[in-house]
Design a protein around this motif. Structure first.
Motif, PDB file in Angstrom:
ATOM      1  N   LEU A 377      -7.524  53.479 -36.981  1.00  0.00           N
ATOM      2  CA  LEU A 377      -8.161  52.471 -37.823  1.00  0.00           C
ATOM      3  C   LEU A 377      -7.742  51.066 -37.413  1.00  0.00           C
ATOM      4  CD1 LEU A 377     -10.059  51.954 -40.159  1.00  0.00           C
ATOM      5  CD2 LEU A 377      -8.156  52.297 -41.731  1.00  0.00           C
ATOM      6  N   ASP A 378      -6.469  50.897 -37.073  1.00  0.00           N
ATOM      7  CA  ASP A 378      -5.991  49.597 -36.610  1.00  0.00           C
ATOM      8  C   ASP A 378      -6.722  49.154 -35.346  1.00  0.00           C
ATOM      9  OD1 ASP A 378      -4.308  48.351 -38.330  1.00  0.00           O
ATOM     10  OD2 ASP A 378      -2.464  48.753 -37.220  1.00  0.00           O
ATOM     11  N   ASP A 379      -7.009  50.108 -34.457  1.00  0.00           N
ATOM     12  CA  ASP A 379      -7.719  49.773 -33.217  1.00  0.00           C
ATOM     13  C   ASP A 379      -9.107  49.215 -33.512  1.00  0.00           C
ATOM     14  OD1 ASP A 379      -5.555  50.746 -31.770  1.00  0.00           O
ATOM     15  OD2 ASP A 379      -6.425  52.756 -31.565  1.00  0.00           O
ATOM     16  N   ILE A 380      -9.795  49.836 -34.475  1.00  0.00           N
ATOM     17  CA  ILE A 380     -11.140  49.381 -34.830  1.00  0.00           C
ATOM     18  C   ILE A 380     -11.089  47.980 -35.428  1.00  0.00           C
ATOM     19  CG2 ILE A 380     -13.147  49.831 -36.284  1.00  0.00           C
ATOM     20  CD1 ILE A 380     -12.487  52.812 -36.085  1.00  0.00           C
ATOM     21  N   ASN A 381     -10.155  47.771 -36.344  1.00  0.00           N
ATOM     22  CA  ASN A 381     -10.049  46.454 -36.985  1.00  0.00           C
ATOM     23  C   ASN A 381      -9.683  45.374 -35.980  1.00  0.00           C
ATOM     24  OD1 ASN A 381     -10.638  47.327 -39.639  1.00  0.00           O
ATOM     25  ND2 ASN A 381      -8.591  48.175 -39.799  1.00  0.00           N
ATOM     26  N   ASN A 382      -8.799  45.703 -35.037  1.00  0.00           N
ATOM     27  CA  ASN A 382      -8.438  44.725 -34.008  1.00  0.00           C
ATOM     28  C   ASN A 382      -9.612  44.442 -33.079  1.00  0.00           C
ATOM     29  OD1 ASN A 382      -5.809  44.398 -34.939  1.00  0.00           O
ATOM     30  ND2 ASN A 382      -5.011  46.056 -33.683  1.00  0.00           N
ATOM     31  N   LEU A 383     -10.413  45.470 -32.771  1.00  0.00           N
ATOM     32  CA  LEU A 383     -11.601  45.263 -31.942  1.00  0.00           C
ATOM     33  C   LEU A 383     -12.571  44.310 -32.608  1.00  0.00           C
ATOM     34  CD1 LEU A 383     -13.431  46.058 -29.511  1.00  0.00           C
ATOM     35  CD2 LEU A 383     -14.279  47.950 -30.935  1.00  0.00           C
ATOM     36  N   PHE A 384     -12.735  44.440 -33.923  1.00  0.00           N
ATOM     37  CA  PHE A 384     -13.715  43.639 -34.648  1.00  0.00           C
ATOM     38  C   PHE A 384     -13.282  42.182 -34.841  1.00  0.00           C
ATOM     39  CE2 PHE A 384     -15.828  47.465 -36.971  1.00  0.00           C
ATOM     40  CZ  PHE A 384     -16.466  47.793 -35.783  1.00  0.00           C
ATOM     41  N   LYS A 385     -12.083  41.842 -34.435  1.00  0.00           N
ATOM     42  CA  LYS A 385     -11.677  40.434 -34.464  1.00  0.00           C
ATOM     43  C   LYS A 385     -11.101  40.006 -33.112  1.00  0.00           C
ATOM     44  CE  LYS A 385      -7.122  41.359 -36.557  1.00  0.00           C
ATOM     45  NZ  LYS A 385      -6.216  41.026 -37.678  1.00  0.00           N
ATOM     46  N   SER A 386     -11.567  40.662 -32.045  1.00  0.00           N
ATOM     47  CA  SER A 386     -10.930  40.488 -30.741  1.00  0.00           C
ATOM     48  C   SER A 386     -11.386  39.253 -29.981  1.00  0.00           C
ATOM     49  CB  SER A 386     -11.155  41.741 -29.886  1.00  0.00           C
ATOM     50  OG  SER A 386     -12.540  41.996 -29.730  1.00  0.00           O
ATOM     51  N   ALA A 387     -12.694  38.945 -29.968  1.00  0.00           N
ATOM     52  CA  ALA A 387     -13.158  37.827 -29.141  1.00  0.00           C
ATOM     53  C   ALA A 387     -14.542  37.380 -29.579  1.00  0.00           C
ATOM     54  CB  ALA A 387     -13.182  38.230 -27.662  1.00  0.00           C
ATOM     55  N   ASP A 388     -14.677  36.085 -29.773  1.00  0.00           N
ATOM     56  CA  ASP A 388     -15.973  35.508 -30.122  1.00  0.00           C
ATOM     57  C   ASP A 388     -16.975  35.801 -29.001  1.00  0.00           C
ATOM     58  OD1 ASP A 388     -17.709  33.904 -31.717  1.00  0.00           O
ATOM     59  OD2 ASP A 388     -17.428  32.267 -30.296  1.00  0.00           O
ATOM     60  N   GLY A 389     -18.143  36.348 -29.357  1.00  0.00           N
ATOM     61  CA  GLY A 389     -19.181  36.640 -28.385  1.00  0.00           C
ATOM     62  C   GLY A 389     -19.113  38.021 -27.773  1.00  0.00           C
ATOM     63  N   LYS A 390     -18.098  38.806 -28.084  1.00  0.00           N
ATOM     64  CA  LYS A 390     -17.966  40.151 -27.528  1.00  0.00           C
ATOM     65  C   LYS A 390     -19.065  41.051 -28.097  1.00  0.00           C
ATOM     66  CE  LYS A 390     -14.598  43.931 -27.015  1.00  0.00           C
ATOM     67  NZ  LYS A 390     -14.417  43.828 -25.557  1.00  0.00           N
ATOM     68  N   THR A 391     -19.686  41.855 -27.234  1.00  0.00           N
ATOM     69  CA  THR A 391     -20.754  42.760 -27.659  1.00  0.00           C
ATOM     70  C   THR A 391     -20.167  44.063 -28.199  1.00  0.00           C
ATOM     71  OG1 THR A 391     -22.308  41.854 -26.041  1.00  0.00           O
ATOM     72  CG2 THR A 391     -22.786  44.054 -26.928  1.00  0.00           C
ATOM     73  N   ILE A 392     -20.654  44.468 -29.353  1.00  0.00           N
ATOM     74  CA  ILE A 392     -20.242  45.724 -29.977  1.00  0.00           C
ATOM     75  C   ILE A 392     -21.485  46.618 -30.107  1.00  0.00           C
ATOM     76  CG2 ILE A 392     -19.245  46.834 -32.013  1.00  0.00           C
ATOM     77  CD1 ILE A 392     -17.240  45.119 -30.520  1.00  0.00           C
ATOM     78  N   ILE A 393     -21.359  47.861 -29.664  1.00  0.00           N
ATOM     79  CA  ILE A 393     -22.453  48.829 -29.767  1.00  0.00           C
ATOM     80  C   ILE A 393     -21.977  49.983 -30.642  1.00  0.00           C
ATOM     81  CG2 ILE A 393     -24.024  50.351 -28.501  1.00  0.00           C
ATOM     82  CD1 ILE A 393     -23.460  48.606 -26.015  1.00  0.00           C
ATOM     83  N   LEU A 394     -22.633  50.173 -31.778  1.00  0.00           N
ATOM     84  CA  LEU A 394     -22.262  51.230 -32.711  1.00  0.00           C
ATOM     85  C   LEU A 394     -23.394  52.239 -32.844  1.00  0.00           C
ATOM     86  CD1 LEU A 394     -20.614  49.310 -35.723  1.00  0.00           C
ATOM     87  CD2 LEU A 394     -19.515  50.235 -33.678  1.00  0.00           C
ATOM     88  N   SER A 395     -23.033  53.507 -32.789  1.00  0.00           N
ATOM     89  CA  SER A 395     -23.968  54.563 -33.183  1.00  0.00           C
ATOM     90  C   SER A 395     -23.607  54.961 -34.599  1.00  0.00           C
ATOM     91  CB  SER A 395     -23.854  55.762 -32.240  1.00  0.00           C
ATOM     92  OG  SER A 395     -24.252  55.421 -30.940  1.00  0.00           O
ATOM     93  N   ILE A 396     -24.599  54.840 -35.490  1.00  0.00           N
ATOM     94  CA  ILE A 396     -24.314  55.113 -36.899  1.00  0.00           C
ATOM     95  C   ILE A 396     -25.212  56.255 -37.384  1.00  0.00           C
ATOM     96  CG2 ILE A 396     -23.449  52.788 -37.372  1.00  0.00           C
ATOM     97  CD1 ILE A 396     -26.787  53.604 -38.791  1.00  0.00           C
ATOM     98  N   TYR A 397     -24.704  56.980 -38.386  1.00  0.00           N
ATOM     99  CA  TYR A 397     -25.430  58.112 -38.976  1.00  0.00           C
ATOM    100  C   TYR A 397     -25.825  57.728 -40.395  1.00  0.00           C
ATOM    101  CZ  TYR A 397     -26.392  62.891 -40.560  1.00  0.00           C
ATOM    102  OH  TYR A 397     -26.984  64.025 -41.062  1.00  0.00           O
ATOM    103  N   ARG A 398     -27.126  57.780 -40.668  1.00  0.00           N
ATOM    104  CA  ARG A 398     -27.637  57.412 -41.991  1.00  0.00           C
ATOM    105  C   ARG A 398     -28.878  58.244 -42.286  1.00  0.00           C
ATOM    106  NH1 ARG A 398     -30.278  51.810 -42.057  1.00  0.00           N
ATOM    107  NH2 ARG A 398     -28.180  51.097 -41.507  1.00  0.00           N
TER     108      ARG A 398
END
Length: 413
Positions: A377-398
């Protein structure tokens, strides 16, 4: 207390226990070592700046507890321990605290023996929540059973080596010389307070009195100035700051130009400005201005000496890390049974994740093409505040369908 906002993590835990208008009566006792021992050391886990120590209750355990200077009596957040430990509850009382909701009920127990390392205390005054309102385990990614504070810190000199994740504690005579810069503190209502200096664009230089709360993972929360709500800077964003005993805490997040504690100055510090009615109006100690949290304190290796009304600070390798707020707008929580699963708890309106169409209750399946279950969980939270402009690709289930969402992190403050 559970933090729902992941960039600000946990705001603070502040407890006022009331039963027919009277505060809970604390037993005057200390932790002690058996035999001739005068000092001990244990390792701890550090999650979102919070110190998590193994605690034994009535010779059972270990149970993960947050070591928290912001609480007085011990708090058990998992009511299942009442039956598993065979605890006798003496009465029920109402707990009122920070947040916009109603009071909650808790049990009081006085037959809990506690061991931390080789230190013991008998008949620890304990509040046991009837419901685990914080959900700390889900939002920290590890099982949490409660919070331990004042009685431990008042019993010993306590050294928290944040960089080495090791705690040394013992009687004052066991420490010949304490390293670091001495900073005076005051102990009021079983909690430590320290004066710090801040610089703000609007207010200039201010000396403020803050609760020293290593159980709050934010940097600083500014609540009150001259009996009025602390002025919110123009360059701030609305945010959900967390959850207190009485529910959600709303407010703003901004920055102070600098913050000085002792001889140490930090620049560009993130600051929370909670809504006045949720926090400042409910605080008993009216001359306090705010709350100094673990995003500041974890940048030091700290020695607490309550008996001498002092702390000792030595900056560690984390001193110069930047203060960054979440750049995604996603609040993530862990649901773990046989498998590790991550869900979206909340989305900040207008954030990159919101604009990408991610919604609360979505399950995160892949993160940048890697299984979400492979992340802490810490890794995810750190990724989400890691760098302005960084691209994040999420596969979500809904709704029984998998969708791919792409967005760029954005530094919003």
């Amino acid at each position: 207390m559970r933090l729902i906002n992941f960039s600000q993590l946990r705001v603070f835990l502040w407890v006022m226990m009331v039963q027919t208008g009277a505060a809970i009566q604390l037993l005057a006792q200390d932790f002690y070592f058996k035999g001739n021992k005068s000092k001990d050391a244990i390792s701890f886990a550090l999650v979102k700046n919070l110190v998590i120590v193994p605690v034994y209750l009535n010779n059972h355990g270990p149970f993960n507890f947050i070591l928290d200077t912001g609480v007085g009596p011990m708090i058990i957040t998992d009511p299942k321990l009442i039956d598993s430990l065979g605890l006798r509850v003496s009465r029920t009382l109402e707990i009122s605290g920070l947040g916009s909701g109603a009071k909650i009920d808790a049990f009081i127990a006085n037959d809990v023996s506690v061991r931390v390392g080789n230190a013991w205390i008998d008949n620890m005054p304990t509040a046991i929540l009837k419901q685990d309102i914080f959900g700390l385990s889900n939002y920290l990614g590890t099982k949490i059973y409660g919070l331990l504070g004042y009685h431990f810190f008042k019993s010993f000199v306590v050294q928290l080596n944040y960089s080495g994740k090791r705690m040394v504690f013992g009687h004052p005579w066991a420490f010949r010389k304490i390293k670091g810069e001495r900073v005076p503190i005051e102990i009021e209502n079983s909690k430590p307070y320290v004066n710090i200096d801040i610089e703000t664009a609007e207010q200039g230089h201010l000396t403020v009195k803050t609760l020293m709360d290593n159980g709050a993972s934010h940097a600083i929360s500014l609540e009150r100035l001259k009996e009025e709500p602390f002025p919110v800077p123009a360059s701030s964003i609305s945010a959900n700051l967390g959850v207190g005993m009485s529910g959600p805490i709303a407010g703003n997040i901004g920055r102070v130009s600098s913050l000085t504690i002792g001889g140490f100055k930090l620049k560009g510090v993130l600051a929370s400005y909670p809504r006045y009615d949720d926090v400042a109006a409910k605080v008993i100690l009216k001359d306090r201005n705010g709350n100094l949290g673990a995003d500041i304190l974890s940048r030091f290796n700290i020695t607490f000496d309550y008996a001498d009304n002092s702390i000792y600070l030595r900056k560690n390798g984390q001193f110069n890390r930047p203060f960054e707020h979440d750049m995604s707008g996603i609040e993530v929580y862990l649901q773990e049974d046989k498998t590790r699963r991550y869900f979206v708890g909340r989305i900040e309106p207008g954030s990159p994740a919101d604009l990408a169409g991610i919604k609360a209750d979505d399950e995160i399946i892949l993160i940048n093409f890697s299984p979400a279950a492979s992340f802490k969980l810490d890794d995810i939270n750190n990724l989400f505040k890691s760098a302005d402009g960084k691209t994040i690709i999420l596969s979500i289930y809904r709704d029984k369908e998998i969708d791919v969402k792409v967005f760029k992190l954005k530094q919003r403050i």
